[in-house]
Design a protein around this motif. Structure first.
Motif, PDB file in Angstrom:
ATOM      1  N   THR A 238       0.874  -1.167   0.000  1.00 57.25           N
ATOM      2  CA  THR A 238       0.000   0.000   0.000  1.00 57.25           C
ATOM      3  C   THR A 238       0.915   1.222   0.000  1.00 57.25           C
ATOM      4  OG1 THR A 238      -1.769  -1.105   1.210  1.00 57.25           O
ATOM      5  CG2 THR A 238      -1.747   1.304   1.265  1.00 57.25           C
ATOM      6  N   ALA A 239       0.670   2.168  -0.887  1.00 56.21           N
ATOM      7  CA  ALA A 239       1.553   3.316  -1.027  1.00 56.21           C
ATOM      8  C   ALA A 239       0.792   4.617  -0.846  1.00 56.21           C
ATOM      9  CB  ALA A 239       2.240   3.301  -2.397  1.00 56.21           C
ATOM     10  N   ALA A 240       1.536   5.659  -0.483  1.00 57.17           N
ATOM     11  CA  ALA A 240       0.971   7.005  -0.373  1.00 57.17           C
ATOM     12  C   ALA A 240       1.996   8.000  -0.873  1.00 57.17           C
ATOM     13  CB  ALA A 240       0.588   7.311   1.076  1.00 57.17           C
ATOM     14  N   THR A 241       1.522   9.046  -1.529  1.00 58.74           N
ATOM     15  CA  THR A 241       2.439  10.044  -2.075  1.00 58.74           C
ATOM     16  C   THR A 241       1.774  11.411  -2.138  1.00 58.74           C
ATOM     17  OG1 THR A 241       3.894  10.584  -3.949  1.00 58.74           O
ATOM     18  CG2 THR A 241       1.760   9.605  -4.468  1.00 58.74           C
ATOM     19  N   THR A 242       2.590  12.442  -2.099  1.00 55.89           N
ATOM     20  CA  THR A 242       2.114  13.806  -2.329  1.00 55.89           C
ATOM     21  C   THR A 242       2.371  14.218  -3.773  1.00 55.89           C
ATOM     22  OG1 THR A 242       4.250  14.669  -1.588  1.00 55.89           O
ATOM     23  CG2 THR A 242       2.493  14.515   0.069  1.00 55.89           C
ATOM     24  N   SER A 243       3.065  13.360  -4.521  1.00 53.43           N
ATOM     25  CA  SER A 243       3.413  13.677  -5.904  1.00 53.43           C
ATOM     26  C   SER A 243       2.213  13.511  -6.826  1.00 53.43           C
ATOM     27  CB  SER A 243       4.552  12.773  -6.383  1.00 53.43           C
ATOM     28  OG  SER A 243       4.766  12.903  -7.778  1.00 53.43           O
ATOM     29  N   GLY A 244       2.159  14.344  -7.848  1.00 55.57           N
ATOM     30  CA  GLY A 244       1.107  14.230  -8.843  1.00 55.57           C
ATOM     31  C   GLY A 244       1.502  13.404 -10.049  1.00 55.57           C
ATOM     32  N   ASP A 245       2.666  12.764  -9.991  1.00 53.59           N
ATOM     33  CA  ASP A 245       3.150  11.953 -11.105  1.00 53.59           C
ATOM     34  C   ASP A 245       2.153  10.833 -11.413  1.00 53.59           C
ATOM     35  OD1 ASP A 245       4.531   9.867 -12.619  1.00 53.59           O
ATOM     36  OD2 ASP A 245       6.378  10.973 -12.213  1.00 53.59           O
ATOM     37  N   ALA A 246       1.608  10.838 -12.615  1.00 53.65           N
ATOM     38  CA  ALA A 246       0.563   9.883 -12.980  1.00 53.65           C
ATOM     39  C   ALA A 246       1.080   8.461 -13.119  1.00 53.65           C
ATOM     40  CB  ALA A 246      -0.098  10.323 -14.281  1.00 53.65           C
ATOM     41  N   ASP A 247       2.379   8.296 -13.341  1.00 57.91           N
ATOM     42  CA  ASP A 247       2.929   6.969 -13.621  1.00 57.91           C
ATOM     43  C   ASP A 247       3.188   6.134 -12.371  1.00 57.91           C
ATOM     44  OD1 ASP A 247       2.873   7.407 -16.343  1.00 57.91           O
ATOM     45  OD2 ASP A 247       4.917   8.204 -16.412  1.00 57.91           O
ATOM     46  N   ILE A 248       3.141   6.736 -11.186  1.00 61.37           N
ATOM     47  CA  ILE A 248       3.455   5.990  -9.964  1.00 61.37           C
ATOM     48  C   ILE A 248       2.556   4.761  -9.817  1.00 61.37           C
ATOM     49  CG2 ILE A 248       3.416   6.100  -7.433  1.00 61.37           C
ATOM     50  CD1 ILE A 248       4.358   8.973  -7.623  1.00 61.37           C
ATOM     51  N   GLY A 249       1.326   4.861 -10.280  1.00 66.51           N
ATOM     52  CA  GLY A 249       0.386   3.758 -10.172  1.00 66.51           C
ATOM     53  C   GLY A 249       0.716   2.555 -11.031  1.00 66.51           C
ATOM     54  N   LYS A 250       1.767   2.641 -11.834  1.00 66.87           N
ATOM     55  CA  LYS A 250       2.148   1.536 -12.721  1.00 66.87           C
ATOM     56  C   LYS A 250       3.258   0.652 -12.141  1.00 66.87           C
ATOM     57  CE  LYS A 250       1.179   4.406 -16.819  1.00 66.87           C
ATOM     58  NZ  LYS A 250       1.783   4.987 -18.062  1.00 66.87           N
ATOM     59  N   PHE A 251       3.669   0.926 -10.896  1.00 63.15           N
ATOM     60  CA  PHE A 251       4.889   0.278 -10.398  1.00 63.15           C
ATOM     61  C   PHE A 251       4.669  -0.745  -9.282  1.00 63.15           C
ATOM     62  CE2 PHE A 251       6.454   3.691 -12.898  1.00 63.15           C
ATOM     63  CZ  PHE A 251       7.715   3.289 -13.334  1.00 63.15           C
ATOM     64  N   GLY A 252       3.445  -1.226  -9.104  1.00 60.16           N
ATOM     65  CA  GLY A 252       3.276  -2.403  -8.273  1.00 60.16           C
ATOM     66  C   GLY A 252       2.537  -2.275  -6.967  1.00 60.16           C
ATOM     67  N   ALA A 253       2.126  -1.074  -6.574  1.00 59.00           N
ATOM     68  CA  ALA A 253       1.336  -0.949  -5.349  1.00 59.00           C
ATOM     69  C   ALA A 253      -0.085  -1.411  -5.624  1.00 59.00           C
ATOM     70  CB  ALA A 253       1.334   0.490  -4.857  1.00 59.00           C
ATOM     71  N   SER A 254      -0.653  -2.197  -4.701  1.00 51.09           N
ATOM     72  CA  SER A 254      -2.043  -2.624  -4.894  1.00 51.09           C
ATOM     73  C   SER A 254      -2.994  -1.457  -4.666  1.00 51.09           C
ATOM     74  CB  SER A 254      -2.370  -3.785  -3.951  1.00 51.09           C
ATOM     75  OG  SER A 254      -2.132  -3.423  -2.603  1.00 51.09           O
ATOM     76  N   VAL A 255      -2.664  -0.610  -3.675  1.00 51.49           N
ATOM     77  CA  VAL A 255      -3.448   0.595  -3.384  1.00 51.49           C
ATOM     78  C   VAL A 255      -2.508   1.788  -3.338  1.00 51.49           C
ATOM     79  CG1 VAL A 255      -4.942   1.759  -1.720  1.00 51.49           C
ATOM     80  CG2 VAL A 255      -5.143  -0.710  -2.059  1.00 51.49           C
ATOM     81  N   LEU A 256      -2.919   2.884  -3.959  1.00 47.17           N
ATOM     82  CA  LEU A 256      -2.107   4.104  -3.955  1.00 47.17           C
ATOM     83  C   LEU A 256      -2.961   5.265  -3.459  1.00 47.17           C
ATOM     84  CD1 LEU A 256       0.423   5.761  -4.647  1.00 47.17           C
ATOM     85  CD2 LEU A 256      -0.452   5.957  -6.992  1.00 47.17           C
TER      86      LEU A 256
END
Length: 294
Positions: A27-45
């Protein structure tokens, strides 16, 4: 294993997700608006929305962490990431290990590696720590085969008020996009030495950058040319380090370089451990001889 990952840096986040996704469900959390982060393996972002003040981000992340019983929590080693990791560790009464560059789990214990003695050696530790800060460059990011389920989360109120934002004056050179970098450190000795370094860099179609002391302490170069943990992270094809000792804070900024040439009078300088080619000698003599050959 259930893992939680946070970073405000999209680059470090992608590296951590790539490195950790084979070790458990993330499970991941970020303040970044980078749209590609969701492509790198976290089940929940979780994407945090707000002004990203350190206290509000820390409390929001702590709230997310408390929702689940995570086996371990990982935070990118940025200014904000380290602060959030410290808050979560203290708030939940958990042991932390900072600035790791490698990790494996053995049962309920974590075996970590981090640089020690100014980067001159690697310290391997076994602990029951649950909170870790991760250095940049732990692996090369690779996209996963599935996308994360994304959810927006409003940050908790901050005790701070944002009065004004003053953007830093943009430099004329973006060292993060440079393919060839000539970086100088304390060994330069004097600001006037740049008059010999800059023509050399121009001859090889490179740009001049510097270590933290050169850019912040002595201000021989502007802050936007600093390479390091608190500066820019660069990935040039060629990185020439002149008079740079190679402390871990600097190494963190140039570890992505394809080829590294180091020049230093001290044959024991840590920079040689990162270099593909090393020259023990005077940097000015090196620049003079190579310039003549060019």
């Amino acid at each position: 294993m259930k893992l939680f990952v946070f970073s405000d840096s999209p680059d470090i986040m992608k590296q951590m997700l790539t490195y950790l996704r084979e070790k458990g469900e993330i499970t991941a959390a970020t303040t970044s608006g980078d749209a590609d982060i969701g492509k790198f393996g976290a089940s929940v972002l979780y994407r945090l929305k707000g002004n990203h003040m350190p206290d509000s981000v820390a409390r929001t992340v702590a709230g997310l962490v408390r929702k689940e019983n995570y086996d371990a929590m990982f935070f990118g080693s940025t200014v904000l990431g380290r602060e959030v990791a410290g808050f979560v560790s203290e708030d939940m009464g958990l042991t932390s290990v900072t600035e790791i560059v490698d990790l494996r789990f053995e049962g309920n214990r974590a075996v970590t590696k981090r640089f020690f003695l100014g980067g001159k050696t690697v310290l391997e530790e076994e602990s029951q720590a649950k909170v870790f800060t991760v250095m940049p460059g732990i692996t090369d990011p690779q996209e996963a085969g599935s996308a994360s389920k994304e959810q927006e989360v409003q940050e908790e109120a901050s005790a701070l008020s944002l009065v004004e934002v003053q953007p830093k004056k943009a430099g004329t050179v973006d060292i993060e996009k440079a393919q060839i970098i000539v970086a100088v450190g304390r060994g330069l000795g004097k600001k006037e030495g740049l008059q010999q370094i800059e023509p050399f860099a121009q001859k090889i179609n490179g740009v001049v950058a510097g270590s933290r002391p050169v850019c912040l302490d002595y201000q021989w170069l502007t802050e936007d040319r600093q390479v390091g943990l608190s500066g820019k992270k660069v990935k040039p094809k060629l990185y020439i380090a002149l008079g740079i000792s190679g402390q871990i804070q600097h190494i963190a900024g140039m570890r992505g370089a394809k080829t590294v040439i180091a020049v230093n009078k001290d044959k024991s300088a840590p920079i040689f451990e990162e270099a593909d080619y090393g020259v023990v000698g005077d940097l000015y003599k090196f620049v003079e001889e190579v310039s003549k050959a060019l």
